[in-house]
Scaffold this motif. Structure first.
Motif, PDB file in Angstrom:
ATOM      1  N   MET A 153      54.015  68.255 -23.811  1.00 17.83           N
ATOM      2  CA  MET A 153      54.036  66.885 -24.331  1.00 17.83           C
ATOM      3  C   MET A 153      53.164  66.752 -25.585  1.00 17.83           C
ATOM      4  N   SER A 154      51.888  67.194 -25.502  1.00 15.34           N
ATOM      5  CA  SER A 154      50.969  66.994 -26.615  1.00 15.34           C
ATOM      6  C   SER A 154      51.418  67.748 -27.862  1.00 15.34           C
ATOM      7  N   GLN A 155      51.911  68.986 -27.704  1.00 10.57           N
ATOM      8  CA  GLN A 155      52.348  69.765 -28.859  1.00 10.57           C
ATOM      9  C   GLN A 155      53.561  69.136 -29.532  1.00 10.57           C
ATOM     10  N   ASN A 156      54.440  68.561 -28.739  1.00 15.73           N
ATOM     11  CA  ASN A 156      55.613  67.892 -29.299  1.00 15.73           C
ATOM     12  C   ASN A 156      55.207  66.678 -30.126  1.00 15.73           C
ATOM     13  N   ARG A 194      55.049  56.301 -27.553  1.00 11.64           N
ATOM     14  CA  ARG A 194      53.778  56.939 -27.164  1.00 11.64           C
ATOM     15  C   ARG A 194      52.873  57.139 -28.374  1.00 11.64           C
ATOM     16  N   LEU A 195      53.449  57.611 -29.468  1.00  7.30           N
ATOM     17  CA  LEU A 195      52.656  57.795 -30.683  1.00  7.30           C
ATOM     18  C   LEU A 195      52.122  56.463 -31.204  1.00  7.30           C
ATOM     19  N   ALA A 196      52.954  55.428 -31.156  1.00  7.12           N
ATOM     20  CA  ALA A 196      52.514  54.100 -31.581  1.00  7.12           C
ATOM     21  C   ALA A 196      51.353  53.612 -30.720  1.00  7.12           C
ATOM     22  N   ASN A 197      51.410  53.902 -29.439  1.00  3.57           N
ATOM     23  CA  ASN A 197      50.362  53.500 -28.512  1.00  3.57           C
ATOM     24  C   ASN A 197      49.045  54.218 -28.831  1.00  3.57           C
ATOM     25  N   PHE A 198      49.122  55.519 -29.104  1.00  3.54           N
ATOM     26  CA  PHE A 198      47.913  56.265 -29.484  1.00  3.54           C
ATOM     27  C   PHE A 198      47.325  55.716 -30.777  1.00  3.54           C
ATOM     28  N   ALA A 199      48.176  55.439 -31.753  1.00  2.00           N
ATOM     29  CA  ALA A 199      47.693  54.925 -33.040  1.00  2.00           C
ATOM     30  C   ALA A 199      47.002  53.581 -32.870  1.00  2.00           C
ATOM     31  N   LYS A 243      46.078  63.133 -34.024  1.00  2.00           N
ATOM     32  CA  LYS A 243      46.156  64.413 -33.320  1.00  2.00           C
ATOM     33  C   LYS A 243      44.963  64.598 -32.390  1.00  2.00           C
ATOM     34  N   ALA A 244      43.775  64.210 -32.859  1.00  2.00           N
ATOM     35  CA  ALA A 244      42.574  64.353 -32.036  1.00  2.00           C
ATOM     36  C   ALA A 244      42.657  63.481 -30.783  1.00  2.00           C
ATOM     37  N   ALA A 245      43.160  62.261 -30.939  1.00  2.00           N
ATOM     38  CA  ALA A 245      43.274  61.358 -29.792  1.00  2.00           C
ATOM     39  C   ALA A 245      44.256  61.910 -28.761  1.00  2.00           C
ATOM     40  N   TYR A 293      45.194  64.575 -23.440  1.00  2.00           N
ATOM     41  CA  TYR A 293      45.934  65.547 -22.631  1.00  2.00           C
ATOM     42  C   TYR A 293      45.088  66.760 -22.225  1.00  2.00           C
ATOM     43  N   LEU A 294      43.780  66.678 -22.435  1.00  4.45           N
ATOM     44  CA  LEU A 294      42.896  67.779 -22.001  1.00  4.45           C
ATOM     45  C   LEU A 294      42.988  68.004 -20.494  1.00  4.45           C
TER      46      LEU A 294
END
Length: 333
Positions: free
Chosen positions: A1-4, A301-306, A325-327, A332-333
């Motif tokens: 998921m995170s890499q995508n 999902r990306l919009a939510n992280f931003a 990317k850091a977030a 996902y750690l």
């Protein structure tokens, strides 16, 4: 998921996105508390500085540029210092401002916040002064905007209408954008504070809970059934494909007209600082993600992280691909 998701961020770069709407200059007038006035029971502030920050649709433009998009700004400013400074700020971000029309008959939309603070006090806003025209666009300005929109949209990867209700988007512009985008196969999204139901034919819609509630005649959306009803009504009335409703501390929910629904919770509820302008971040991140090849769920999902990043910052803020990317990596750690 995170890499995508991270790969999608790399694909944001140089995607062409047009942002049309109410270009606002957010002015922060800073003052140090000096004393109480003898004329009235008010603070006397010593001028300590003044900052202009892109607001309204200009904040959406600023966000898209910071994320790496090739941004085309379309709107109106006045022939004044606020308009000149706002346009210059966008130019320094490599934004194409050919579609920002100067109208000498109206002021640049300006929201001036008087900020007071001192060495032993917390900096806070004590008053805001707004300046804008309530008049419709002149025929000449309207025609210039229409001409630029029609000529430029076919070369875009995505188009956003950021309608804050400040009269920059005429009915003719609204119809022209939707028609031209649909004819050219360009993805289009509207984020309208007061008038979303006027955007018939638009493909993507973003609303916060209170806006969506007002659009369907509710005071609030107090449960899931009301949320689904609001989304379904907007989808049906506008013949839209997707509605994204942001829900503050509850995250956001995406509704597709085929019945697909996904709820995305917030990523950092304990770190919220200021939600000003976060909706602009959501809209442009989602549209850049779709232009980069994301499906609807990953775009949301990306919009939510931003959004989770910019709410940690004061005022109308932006985020960078590196922060995004850091977030994602941290989550996902």
């Amino acid at each position: 998921m995170s890499q995508n998701l991270i790969k999608l961020i790399d694909n944001f770069q140089n995607k062409k996105i047009m942002i049309i709407g109410d270009m606002v200059a957010d002015v922060y007038l800073e003052g140090r508390i000096s004393r109480i006035s003898r004329e009235a029971p008010v603070l006397v502030l010593e001028h300590a500085g003044e900052t202009v920050v892109p607001g309204g649709a200009a904040n959406a433009v600023h966000n898209a540029a910071t994320l790496g998009g090739a941004v085309y700004a379309v709107g109106v400013v006045g022939q004044d210092s606020a308009g000149l400074e706002l346009t210059n700020i966008l130019k320094t971000k490599n934004v194409n401002t050919e579609g920002v029309i100067i109208d000498p008959s109206r002021p640049t939309i300006t929201k001036t916040r008087i900020m007071a603070g001192g060495q032993a006090t917390v900096r806070q806003q004590i008053v805001r002064v707004d300046r804008e025209s309530k008049e419709e666009l002149t025929h000449d300005v309207n025609q210039k905007l229409l001409k630029f929109i029609e000529a430029t949209i076919p070369g875009m990867d995505a188009v956003v209408i950021s309608d804050y209700g400040s009269m920059s988007i005429s009915p003719a512009i609204r119809e022209q954008v939707v028609e031209t985008c649909n004819r050219a196969g360009v993805a289009s999204m509207v984020d309208s504070r007061y008038n979303v139901m006027a955007y018939s034919g638009i493909k993507f819609v973003k609303q916060n809970e209170s806006e969506a509630a007002a659009a369907v005649g509710y005071k609030t959306l107090s449960n899931d059934d009301q949320l689904k009803y609001a989304a379904g009504t907007i989808l049906e009335r506008l013949d839209a494909e997707v509605v994204l409703i942001t829900q503050g501390s509850e995250g956001m929910t995406l509704f597709h007209r085929n019945g697909f629904t996904i709820h995305i919770p917030v990523t950092n509820i304990s770190k919220v600082y200021d939600v000003t302008g976060a909706g602009d971040t959501v809209v442009v991140t989602m549209m850049l993600a779709l232009a980069a090849g994301a499906d609807y769920a990953d775009a949301a999902r990306l919009a939510n992280f931003a959004a989770g990043i910019v709410v940690r910052k004061p005022g109308t803020a932006t985020t960078t691909p590196e922060e995004l990317k850091a977030a994602i990596g941290e989550y996902y750690l």
